[in-house]
Design a protein around this motif. Sequence first.
Motif, PDB file in Angstrom:
ATOM      1  N   GLY A 285       0.832  -1.194   0.000  1.00 44.88           N
ATOM      2  CA  GLY A 285       0.000   0.000   0.000  1.00 44.88           C
ATOM      3  C   GLY A 285       0.872   1.251   0.000  1.00 44.88           C
ATOM      4  N   ALA A 286       1.896   1.246   0.843  1.00 42.38           N
ATOM      5  CA  ALA A 286       2.813   2.383   0.904  1.00 42.38           C
ATOM      6  C   ALA A 286       3.533   2.566  -0.427  1.00 42.38           C
ATOM      7  CB  ALA A 286       3.824   2.179   2.032  1.00 42.38           C
ATOM      8  N   THR A 287       3.802   1.445  -1.113  1.00 34.21           N
ATOM      9  CA  THR A 287       4.457   1.542  -2.421  1.00 34.21           C
ATOM     10  C   THR A 287       3.545   2.249  -3.425  1.00 34.21           C
ATOM     11  OG1 THR A 287       5.503  -0.570  -1.912  1.00 34.21           O
ATOM     12  CG2 THR A 287       5.675   0.210  -4.170  1.00 34.21           C
ATOM     13  N   VAL A 288       2.270   1.836  -3.439  1.00 31.98           N
ATOM     14  CA  VAL A 288       1.327   2.504  -4.347  1.00 31.98           C
ATOM     15  C   VAL A 288       1.227   3.984  -3.989  1.00 31.98           C
ATOM     16  CG1 VAL A 288      -1.055   2.600  -5.153  1.00 31.98           C
ATOM     17  CG2 VAL A 288       0.024   0.396  -4.761  1.00 31.98           C
ATOM     18  N   ALA A 289       1.158   4.290  -2.685  1.00 32.51           N
ATOM     19  CA  ALA A 289       1.072   5.691  -2.260  1.00 32.51           C
ATOM     20  C   ALA A 289       2.295   6.473  -2.717  1.00 32.51           C
ATOM     21  CB  ALA A 289       0.920   5.779  -0.749  1.00 32.51           C
ATOM     22  N   THR A 290       3.460   5.874  -2.638  1.00 36.20           N
ATOM     23  CA  THR A 290       4.672   6.562  -3.068  1.00 36.20           C
ATOM     24  C   THR A 290       4.647   6.820  -4.571  1.00 36.20           C
ATOM     25  OG1 THR A 290       5.859   5.470  -1.293  1.00 36.20           O
ATOM     26  CG2 THR A 290       7.187   6.496  -2.999  1.00 36.20           C
ATOM     27  N   MET A 291       4.135   5.839  -5.325  1.00 33.89           N
ATOM     28  CA  MET A 291       3.999   6.061  -6.768  1.00 33.89           C
ATOM     29  C   MET A 291       3.006   7.191  -7.060  1.00 33.89           C
ATOM     30  SD  MET A 291       6.143   4.215  -8.295  1.00 33.89           S
ATOM     31  CE  MET A 291       5.638   4.640  -9.951  1.00 33.89           C
ATOM     32  N   MET A 292       1.925   7.242  -6.273  1.00 35.10           N
ATOM     33  CA  MET A 292       0.967   8.346  -6.437  1.00 35.10           C
ATOM     34  C   MET A 292       1.667   9.667  -6.177  1.00 35.10           C
ATOM     35  SD  MET A 292      -2.306   6.739  -4.441  1.00 35.10           S
ATOM     36  CE  MET A 292      -3.439   8.119  -4.581  1.00 35.10           C
ATOM     37  N   PHE A 293       2.486   9.679  -5.134  1.00 32.42           N
ATOM     38  CA  PHE A 293       3.232  10.898  -4.807  1.00 32.42           C
ATOM     39  C   PHE A 293       4.099  11.324  -5.987  1.00 32.42           C
ATOM     40  CE2 PHE A 293       7.268  12.655  -3.265  1.00 32.42           C
ATOM     41  CZ  PHE A 293       6.800  13.825  -2.697  1.00 32.42           C
ATOM     42  N   LEU A 294       4.783  10.353  -6.605  1.00 30.50           N
ATOM     43  CA  LEU A 294       5.665  10.688  -7.727  1.00 30.50           C
ATOM     44  C   LEU A 294       4.864  11.207  -8.919  1.00 30.50           C
ATOM     45  CD1 LEU A 294       8.251   7.767  -7.544  1.00 30.50           C
ATOM     46  CD2 LEU A 294       8.516  10.133  -6.792  1.00 30.50           C
ATOM     47  N   VAL A 295       3.713  10.588  -9.191  1.00 30.41           N
ATOM     48  CA  VAL A 295       2.881  11.042 -10.311  1.00 30.41           C
ATOM     49  C   VAL A 295       2.385  12.470 -10.046  1.00 30.41           C
ATOM     50  CG1 VAL A 295       0.724  10.637 -11.545  1.00 30.41           C
ATOM     51  CG2 VAL A 295       2.196   8.715 -10.976  1.00 30.41           C
ATOM     52  N   ILE A 296       1.973  12.725  -8.802  1.00 27.20           N
ATOM     53  CA  ILE A 296       1.506  14.068  -8.451  1.00 27.20           C
ATOM     54  C   ILE A 296       2.643  15.073  -8.559  1.00 27.20           C
ATOM     55  CG2 ILE A 296       0.742  15.483  -6.503  1.00 27.20           C
ATOM     56  CD1 ILE A 296      -1.068  13.119  -5.707  1.00 27.20           C
ATOM     57  N   LEU A 297       3.822  14.680  -8.046  1.00 26.58           N
ATOM     58  CA  LEU A 297       4.992  15.562  -8.102  1.00 26.58           C
ATOM     59  C   LEU A 297       5.345  15.891  -9.550  1.00 26.58           C
ATOM     60  CD1 LEU A 297       6.906  16.768  -5.973  1.00 26.58           C
ATOM     61  CD2 LEU A 297       8.516  14.961  -6.576  1.00 26.58           C
ATOM     62  N   ALA A 298       5.295  14.863 -10.420  1.00 21.15           N
ATOM     63  CA  ALA A 298       5.603  15.085 -11.832  1.00 21.15           C
ATOM     64  C   ALA A 298       4.649  16.130 -12.416  1.00 21.15           C
ATOM     65  CB  ALA A 298       5.498  13.776 -12.609  1.00 21.15           C
ATOM     66  N   GLY A 299       3.377  16.023 -12.074  1.00 23.58           N
ATOM     67  CA  GLY A 299       2.405  16.986 -12.574  1.00 23.58           C
ATOM     68  C   GLY A 299       2.692  18.391 -12.082  1.00 23.58           C
ATOM     69  N   ILE A 300       3.038  18.497 -10.790  1.00 26.83           N
ATOM     70  CA  ILE A 300       3.312  19.821 -10.216  1.00 26.83           C
ATOM     71  C   ILE A 300       4.545  20.437 -10.879  1.00 26.83           C
ATOM     72  CG2 ILE A 300       3.964  21.042  -8.110  1.00 26.83           C
ATOM     73  CD1 ILE A 300       2.311  19.020  -6.543  1.00 26.83           C
ATOM     74  N   LEU A 301       5.583  19.623 -11.080  1.00 26.92           N
ATOM     75  CA  LEU A 301       6.801  20.136 -11.703  1.00 26.92           C
ATOM     76  C   LEU A 301       6.525  20.562 -13.148  1.00 26.92           C
ATOM     77  CD1 LEU A 301       9.501  17.704 -10.306  1.00 26.92           C
ATOM     78  CD2 LEU A 301       9.022  20.052  -9.609  1.00 26.92           C
ATOM     79  N   TYR A 303       3.780  21.636 -14.268  1.00 25.89           N
ATOM     80  CA  TYR A 303       3.058  22.903 -14.195  1.00 25.89           C
ATOM     81  C   TYR A 303       4.024  24.061 -13.971  1.00 25.89           C
ATOM     82  CZ  TYR A 303       0.693  26.680 -11.683  1.00 25.89           C
ATOM     83  OH  TYR A 303       0.289  27.903 -11.233  1.00 25.89           O
ATOM     84  N   PHE A 304       4.930  23.890 -13.009  1.00 25.34           N
ATOM     85  CA  PHE A 304       5.808  25.011 -12.682  1.00 25.34           C
ATOM     86  C   PHE A 304       6.767  25.345 -13.816  1.00 25.34           C
ATOM     87  CE2 PHE A 304       4.620  24.729  -8.175  1.00 25.34           C
ATOM     88  CZ  PHE A 304       4.432  26.075  -7.961  1.00 25.34           C
ATOM     89  N   PHE A 305       7.309  24.284 -14.469  1.00 24.45           N
ATOM     90  CA  PHE A 305       8.312  24.565 -15.493  1.00 24.45           C
ATOM     91  C   PHE A 305       7.707  24.669 -16.879  1.00 24.45           C
ATOM     92  CE2 PHE A 305      10.711  22.798 -11.954  1.00 24.45           C
ATOM     93  CZ  PHE A 305      11.597  23.842 -11.776  1.00 24.45           C
TER      94      PHE A 305
END
Lengths: 316, 301
Positions: A285-301, A303-305
């Motif tokens: 579960g934590a692994t899936v959550a970490t992947m979600m975090f990375l996907v969200i982070l990719a989207g935020i980055l 957006y910013f760049f």
Amino acid sequence: MSQDTGLEPHESDGSAAAARRDHRPARRRFPTHLIVFLLPAVAVYTMFMVYPLLDSMRLSMFGDVDGVRAFVGLDNFVRLLTDDLLSALFWNAVVQNLLFFAVHFFVQNPIGLLLATLLASPTLRGRATYRTMIFIPTTLSVVIVGFIWQLILSPLWGIVETPLLGRSSTALVTLAMMSVWQYVGIPMILFYAVIISIPEDLIEAARVDGASGWNIFWRIKFPLLLPTVGMVSVVTYVANMNAFDLIYTVKGALAGPDFSTDIMGTLFFRTFFGFQLQRGSSTMGATVATMMFLVILAGILLYFFGWHRRVQTYEL
Amino acid sequence: MSSTVTDATTAPEGTAARPVRRGSGPTLRTRAGRIGPHVVLLAYTAVACVPILLVVMNSFKSRSAIFSSPFSMPTPESFSLAGYETVFARARFELYFFNSFTVTIVSVFLVLLFGAMAAFALAEYDFRGNALLGLYLAIGIMIPIRLGTVSILQLLVGMNLINSLFGLILVYTAMGLPLAVLVLTLFFRQVPKELKEAARVDGASEYWVFRMVIPLVRPGLAAIAVFSMLPIWNDLWFPLILAPGEHVRTVTLGAQLFLGQFVSDWNAVLAVLTLAMLPMMALYIIFSKQFMQGLTSGAIK
């Protein structure tokens, strides 16, 4: 977001004030008040938000080896991305989650923009009433929204004949549209706030120069709205990428039919708590959550760049 | 969609009256310009409100009337409270409401209090690490707290706070703080320096200065209260995972479980939906002016 301006106000009030501040006796004593002011927020935030996020990432590198929890490095990630069964489910969820967001992006923004523009037309009567009414769905719980539409779209009731939520080809888009129905008030309000902040003489000057209403919108208002479009989109992206409530309410944790409405939030829930014959796993579960975090982070980055830096922000 | 039926009948009536009253003054073009927005806005208002109205209306009707004439108002013949009777006989919604109110009010209060204190410190004092601390607290705006659920669950199990309202309150406070600190910092920076300096010269303590400037950032506090209240009241995820017990169940979770169980009892389903949405909707409509002001002033920041 605008934290880079951290100390500006102190600099702007000149050296005299800064010097006065330095001579205050309170500065030299141990700053008890500073600790008192900051501690509650920092403690609660660190303990219930930052620590769990970091600890989840740590947990994603552990697994059960012979019934004992042990460090397994990136094994969980390798399994999630390459295991036949798991990776198919994972990529299915990612792709569908992106589709879920795409519907929001391409439907919510234009409708919000149209409504905001109309609301801002200067001679409009009943503006406050329209605004209040259109925003009502946004105040509802996702559970309520899910069930309202489930009833209305139910072929049993007969208002809509096609089982839009029952077919795997239409279910996800229908759910996304339900979510758009609920949240369109937010872009509407934000766009509206920008449009009414545009100075009247700017519009008037364009009108005197012979610009049509159409031109005024696309040449003046729209460029001023672009930064807000970006902000709304990135906030929607983050919300969509950890969405769960709507799918769980309407389709249950299995996100049927045949996983056609499965998104990362529901996959996370199933992986963590287990379903049917599969046992739940907190490390997976934590692994899936970490992947979600990375996907969200990719989207935020992205957006910013990709957006924030290119779109010009105008000071009015 | 179903709503087009209703707005097709209401839109022309509502707007056609005005040009007639104004006489033959405006040209066709300006008249169209005046009616156009109303047609579109009325149509969308119908899209937004008719589904809700449909649910509320039908919750007061008998089962046969729900299916035979879904679009008509309840009449003396079709009126029925059967759904509400089932709801109150089978679930303790008064308790769920109490739980939801407790969690929402205490969490929002803590977000405002802790958020204002931290924001005041960040805006008022330049200490080493100020900008860094501000950034640290702001990260949480973009990163959803749900991603840490695995560890939050373990943490609360360890603290013996599973199935406890206090556990939910702690999580929601952490969830609301990042935005509160950021927005309130901006508001505190606008408070005039002279005021605070004058109080300090008079020998006021820093705590007194804080108390004194709190009323000056009231719009910011209102905006944050609005922003943080709805996601807490409406959340399903954390009640489902951290507090599923009957005695700590919130309205949102209670409705979800009840609806799953009674999905074929349309009277009961419609009654629960109506019960669950009316309090927040009533609150919203009463305070809609303040709500919108808070939302826009917070958004512009």
